[in-house]
Scaffold this active site. Sequence first.
Site, PDB file in Angstrom:
ATOM      1  N   SER A 235     -12.983  20.288  34.187  1.00 32.02           N
ATOM      2  CA  SER A 235     -12.419  18.959  33.955  1.00 32.02           C
ATOM      3  C   SER A 235     -11.535  18.971  32.721  1.00 32.02           C
ATOM      4  O   SER A 235     -11.708  19.798  31.815  1.00 32.02           O
ATOM      5  CB  SER A 235     -13.528  17.931  33.748  1.00 32.02           C
ATOM      6  OG  SER A 235     -14.039  17.989  32.424  1.00 32.02           O
ATOM      7  N   ASP A 236     -10.589  18.041  32.684  1.00 35.20           N
ATOM      8  CA  ASP A 236      -9.936  17.774  31.414  1.00 35.20           C
ATOM      9  C   ASP A 236     -10.982  17.142  30.500  1.00 35.20           C
ATOM     10  O   ASP A 236     -12.003  16.628  30.966  1.00 35.20           O
ATOM     11  CB  ASP A 236      -8.717  16.862  31.595  1.00 35.20           C
ATOM     12  CG  ASP A 236      -7.682  17.070  30.503  1.00 35.20           C
ATOM     13  OD1 ASP A 236      -8.053  17.560  29.411  1.00 35.20           O
ATOM     14  OD2 ASP A 236      -6.502  16.747  30.723  1.00 35.20           O
ATOM     15  N   TRP A 237     -10.726  17.166  29.210  1.00 38.67           N
ATOM     16  CA  TRP A 237     -11.739  16.761  28.231  1.00 38.67           C
ATOM     17  C   TRP A 237     -11.934  15.236  28.248  1.00 38.67           C
ATOM     18  O   TRP A 237     -11.132  14.482  27.712  1.00 38.67           O
ATOM     19  CB  TRP A 237     -11.319  17.248  26.852  1.00 38.67           C
ATOM     20  CG  TRP A 237     -11.817  18.618  26.486  1.00 38.67           C
ATOM     21  CD1 TRP A 237     -12.494  18.954  25.352  1.00 38.67           C
ATOM     22  CD2 TRP A 237     -11.699  19.843  27.228  1.00 38.67           C
ATOM     23  NE1 TRP A 237     -12.808  20.299  25.349  1.00 38.67           N
ATOM     24  CE2 TRP A 237     -12.333  20.868  26.479  1.00 38.67           C
ATOM     25  CE3 TRP A 237     -11.140  20.175  28.463  1.00 38.67           C
ATOM     26  CZ2 TRP A 237     -12.414  22.196  26.922  1.00 38.67           C
ATOM     27  CZ3 TRP A 237     -11.216  21.493  28.905  1.00 38.67           C
ATOM     28  CH2 TRP A 237     -11.846  22.471  28.143  1.00 38.67           C
TER      29      TRP A 237
END
Length: 697
Positions: A235-237
Amino acid sequence: MDTEMVKKAKKLLGEMTLDEKIGMIHGAQLFETEGVPRLGIPPLKMSDGPMGVRHEFEGDQWKTVGYSDDYVTYLPCNSALAATWNRNLSWETGCVLGEEARGRGKDVILAPGINIKRSPLCGRNFEYFSEDPYLTGELAVPFIRGVQSFDVAACLKHFAVNNQETERLWVDVEIEEQVLRAIYLPAFHKAVAKGGVLAVMGAYNKLWGEHCCESRFLLDKILREEWDYDGAVISDWGAVHDTDRAARCSLDVEMSVTSDFNAYCMADPLKEKVLSGEISESVVDEKVIRILVLMMRLHMLDGRRKSGSYNTEVHRRKVLEAARESVVLLKNEKDRLPLQRENLKNVLLIGENADRLHADGGGSAEIKALYEISPLMGLKSRLGGNVRVDYARGYCSSEEFGENDREGNGQEPHNWQETSLEDGGSRLTKKEAEGSLLKEKRRKLRQEAVELAKCFDTVIYIGGLDHSHDCEGNDRENMKLPNEQDDLIQELLEVRPDMIVVMIGGSPVEMGAWIDKTDTLVWGWYAGMEGGNAMAEVLLGETVPSGKLPETFYKTHLDCSAHALGEFPGDKKVSYKEGLYVGYRYNDTYSVEPQFCFGHGLSYTTFEYSALQIKKEEKRICFRIKNTGKTAGKETAQLYIRRKKKDWPLQELIGFEKVFLETGEEKEVVMNIETDTAGCEILVGGSSRDIRLRCEG
């Protein structure tokens, strides 16, 4: 997926507890997951980013460690790399990044970014390659292969339609599936199918009401089923919002910006759902197996891993080569360039970008560079003591008047990522303080520069953008030059019509106020640690410019289809009403004149095209290019197709080759054609609007 690796992964899995499995699928530090020491399984260590390996943070807070061992090679941004139109340079740049990431002990490097440049206002465009899916894919594939040749996983981002920073956590993209598949997905597919990318990062935004990191359509149907992707999805953060949805799709690792690691959706909340029987433990097992296989592919478990290195002389040479070929000569009407060294007596550089360093900015692309050469240093170090080289600032930004990231009360600046999940993920920037103090300061700087310009034989203006404008979490309001630069350039050209104008930035700017008054214009980018040397070489003729624009340079942002036909940035929902007509596809089809077209770039020499042939059975075309000028140089020949199809863009790029030619030399260029050309027209030339040859497909 390698069956032997899967067997080994399943054997390890059988010895793991639920807690150990859960620890492997979410962040346990800001850039690490948990390992399983008793089984010899290390944590997965990640780092930004596309322009070099980012500096070290403490494990649970956005505070830099502060040692001297994380200075690194600063690479040209992806836009600069795309401007080279050079697959081999893309591969070599990827190799530098991979070797440095491995040298810094990283397993996954969060690069490359390959989102399509839908609008010139997107603050993160400098991290991306192009508005064109073919060019993007062709350069992303060798870049990925270079990174992964050093036992480091490239993490392709951001999947998908992540084309703005405004409300990036929540904006919902409305797009026709045909357009999604024709424009926004092909480069991702090529990176998977031909690049063999080992990790993919999901995007922040929504697609059709569903967050991309929880999207069964994107991650399961497209990525896993249609493209047969068996790598890891990260995932993106802070892009995961729902435990159930994240668990039941093909997301493997959840990362975020907060330090409450056990509270992440795929941490304790997922464990509780597994223990209650609401979610099967097999869902977790599938994710862990993919992570273990990733580790095996990187030789993290067998002791046969490459060690890597960073800050080597070879790396610095490679980034200089890329920086050289990224410089784009836009205008040279009176052949003022290259400068003749023997005729130079005194040179004045005007503009903050002559002396500004860009490495430590732009968001997660920030780099703790070993060094960075400015254009001022690049020129001064070459011209030595026999030529006077002076500098005048010319303008100033509003940062001097309180527009910065300091918290006040004498405290140190905080890292913007601490609060990057607030306000929809947008970095709220204050309006420029146009107070009397700032205006007076600029007036004085402008006046000083204009007076000085009268006293020098050679005047070079070096302005443009910086990372307070090209920046993650921030979209520009328009394409206008900041800090009253238009006024400064116009006043300078009044007294020095022979002034050379150099622009540096990651996105195009409006030039209408002065473009017709200058005959010499050069475009640079955030070109890495050797960018100033590369620019100096081009200005002095030590390097013949060969960069070509990887995107359309519009006269204003209203000439871009995302604004003329579609929506940007939208209000929680954004509609891609422009459909297939992205970038030059719109301008060329509807005869909207750009400032400079896609693929444009001049040289200090000239090239002649001839003898176009199409060999249908071999699926290739052949033609000849001759250097008809007085110096050796490189030309990027571009292949376009016109499909003669209703409701379809006028032309599309389907091939390119970069060719080096000595003076008077002629070579045959051969391009393979991946596209069906039956019933189409084939076009070959130096840009989308400089077509030299054509034939029926």
